[in-house]
Design an enzyme around this catalytic site. Structure first.
Site, PDB file in Angstrom:
ATOM      1  CD  GLN A   1     -14.459   0.356  -2.471  1.00 39.25           C
ATOM      2  OE1 GLN A   1     -15.849  -0.170  -2.307  1.00 39.25           O
ATOM      3  NE2 GLN A   1     -14.323  -0.618  -3.786  1.00 39.25           N
TER       4      GLN A   1
ATOM      5  CG  ASN B   1     -12.948  -0.641   3.794  1.00 36.05           C
ATOM      6  OD1 ASN B   1     -12.888  -1.209   4.545  1.00 36.05           O
ATOM      7  ND2 ASN B   1     -11.699  -0.135   4.450  1.00 36.05           N
TER       8      ASN B   1
ATOM      9  CG  HIS C   1      -6.391  -2.983   2.827  1.00 40.49           C
ATOM     10  ND1 HIS C   1      -6.280  -1.594   2.584  1.00 40.49           N
ATOM     11  CD2 HIS C   1      -8.185  -2.309   2.583  1.00 40.49           C
ATOM     12  CE1 HIS C   1      -6.696  -0.472   2.469  1.00 40.49           C
ATOM     13  NE2 HIS C   1      -8.452  -1.284   1.733  1.00 40.49           N
TER      14      HIS C   1
ATOM     15  CG  HIS D   1      -8.695  -2.721  -2.724  1.00 39.61           C
ATOM     16  ND1 HIS D   1      -9.565  -1.774  -3.897  1.00 39.61           N
ATOM     17  CD2 HIS D   1      -8.825  -2.242  -1.490  1.00 39.61           C
ATOM     18  CE1 HIS D   1      -9.708  -1.038  -2.315  1.00 39.61           C
ATOM     19  NE2 HIS D   1      -9.130  -0.992  -1.416  1.00 39.61           N
TER      20      HIS D   1
ATOM     21  CG  ASP E   1      -2.222   0.679   0.805  1.00 40.36           C
ATOM     22  OD1 ASP E   1      -2.834   0.568   1.261  1.00 40.36           O
ATOM     23  OD2 ASP E   1      -1.960   2.536   1.285  1.00 40.36           O
TER      24      ASP E   1
HETATM   25  P1  5GP Z   1      -9.433   1.464  -0.211  1.00 40.98           P
HETATM   26  O1  5GP Z   1      -9.689   2.805   1.249  1.00 40.98           O
HETATM   27  O2  5GP Z   1     -10.365   2.059  -1.088  1.00 40.98           O
HETATM   28  O3  5GP Z   1     -10.221  -0.217   1.243  1.00 40.98           O
HETATM   29  O4  5GP Z   1      -8.554   1.620  -0.339  1.00 40.98           O
HETATM   30  C1  5GP Z   1      -7.651   1.695  -1.809  1.00 40.98           C
HETATM   31  C2  5GP Z   1      -5.753   1.622  -0.969  1.00 40.98           C
HETATM   32  O5  5GP Z   1      -5.491   2.064  -1.592  1.00 40.98           O
HETATM   33  C3  5GP Z   1      -5.496   2.702   0.622  1.00 40.98           C
HETATM   34  O6  5GP Z   1      -5.016   2.138   1.640  1.00 40.98           O
HETATM   35  C4  5GP Z   1      -4.475   3.395  -0.120  1.00 40.98           C
HETATM   36  O7  5GP Z   1      -3.581   4.284   0.470  1.00 40.98           O
HETATM   37  C5  5GP Z   1      -3.618   2.133  -1.217  1.00 40.98           C
HETATM   38  N1  5GP Z   1      -3.776   3.410  -2.258  1.00 40.98           N
HETATM   39  C6  5GP Z   1      -4.524   4.255  -3.664  1.00 40.98           C
HETATM   40  N2  5GP Z   1      -3.895   4.221  -4.220  1.00 40.98           N
HETATM   41  C7  5GP Z   1      -3.190   3.393  -4.158  1.00 40.98           C
HETATM   42  C8  5GP Z   1      -1.574   3.601  -5.883  1.00 40.98           C
HETATM   43  O8  5GP Z   1      -1.442   4.406  -6.497  1.00 40.98           O
HETATM   44  N3  5GP Z   1      -0.716   2.912  -5.213  1.00 40.98           N
HETATM   45  C9  5GP Z   1      -0.936   2.373  -4.058  1.00 40.98           C
HETATM   46  N4  5GP Z   1       0.709   0.881  -3.370  1.00 40.98           N
HETATM   47  N5  5GP Z   1      -1.404   1.779  -3.156  1.00 40.98           N
HETATM   48  C10 5GP Z   1      -2.678   2.762  -3.262  1.00 40.98           C
END
Ligand code: 5GP
Ligand code: ZN
Length: 136
Positions: free
Chosen positions: A95, A88, A103, A101, A32
């Site tokens: 999300q 999420n 985590h 995805h 991440d």
């Molecule tokens: P969500 O909040 O949708 O469950 O998680 C999205 C996750 O993706 C977040 O923890 C954020 O830091 C990560 N993330 C968003 N954009 C990128 C990216 O371009 N590269 C990487 N490696 N992680 C990302």
């Protein structure tokens, strides 16, 4: 299928380089970019699904075995003390990237993170009411 304007489609399929710890024909697992803890990574399918509701059963059936494998790898390499698996769905649930995805969050004593849910005290009959709404 892939979605043209989706960042995780590009990352998962290698169109944009990323810090990959594992890859197979269905998934890429990468760090991440804004880690909650050391080793926080994401299991991302190469195929696009908006969320868990949309996920195919085939891909879904492979997520937890892979989570388990990655957990073991991260234990060997980073020596975590505990582990959160978080997934999420929807903006209200946190999300921010609308490509399914999962985590993987290694936890360490005194890591300063708090992913705990806030418990509540249901009123008398409340749980039974919810139960009857779901199971009827
Ligand atoms: P969500 O909040 O949708 O469950 O998680 C999205 C996750 O993706 C977040 O923890 C954020 O830091 C990560 N993330 C968003 N954009 C990128 C990216 O371009 N590269 C990487 N490696 N992680 C990302
Ligand atoms: Zn996508």
């Amino acid at each position: 299928m892939r979605k043209d304007d989706c960042i995780f489609c590009k990352l998962a399929n290698g169109d944009i380089p990323t810090n990959t710890i594992y890859e197979d024909s269905d998934f890429r697992v990468f760090l991440d970019a804004a880690p909650a803890t050391k080793g926080h990574c994401l299991i991302v399918p190469k195929e696009h699904f908006d969320n868990l509701e949309e996920l195919s059963d085939d891909v879904a059936s492979k997520v937890f075995p892979l989570a388990k494998k990655m957990m073991k790898l991260l234990k060997e390499k980073l020596g975590w003390d505990g582990f959160n698996v978080v997934q999420n769905n929807g903006e209200i649930a946190g999300q921010t990237v609308f490509h399914f995805h999962t985590h993987l969050i290694p936890r360490y004593i005194d890591d300063g993170q708090n992913l705990n849910m806030k418990p509540s005290s249901p009123k008398e009959g409340e749980l039974e009411e919810v139960l009857s709404q779901i199971v009827s």
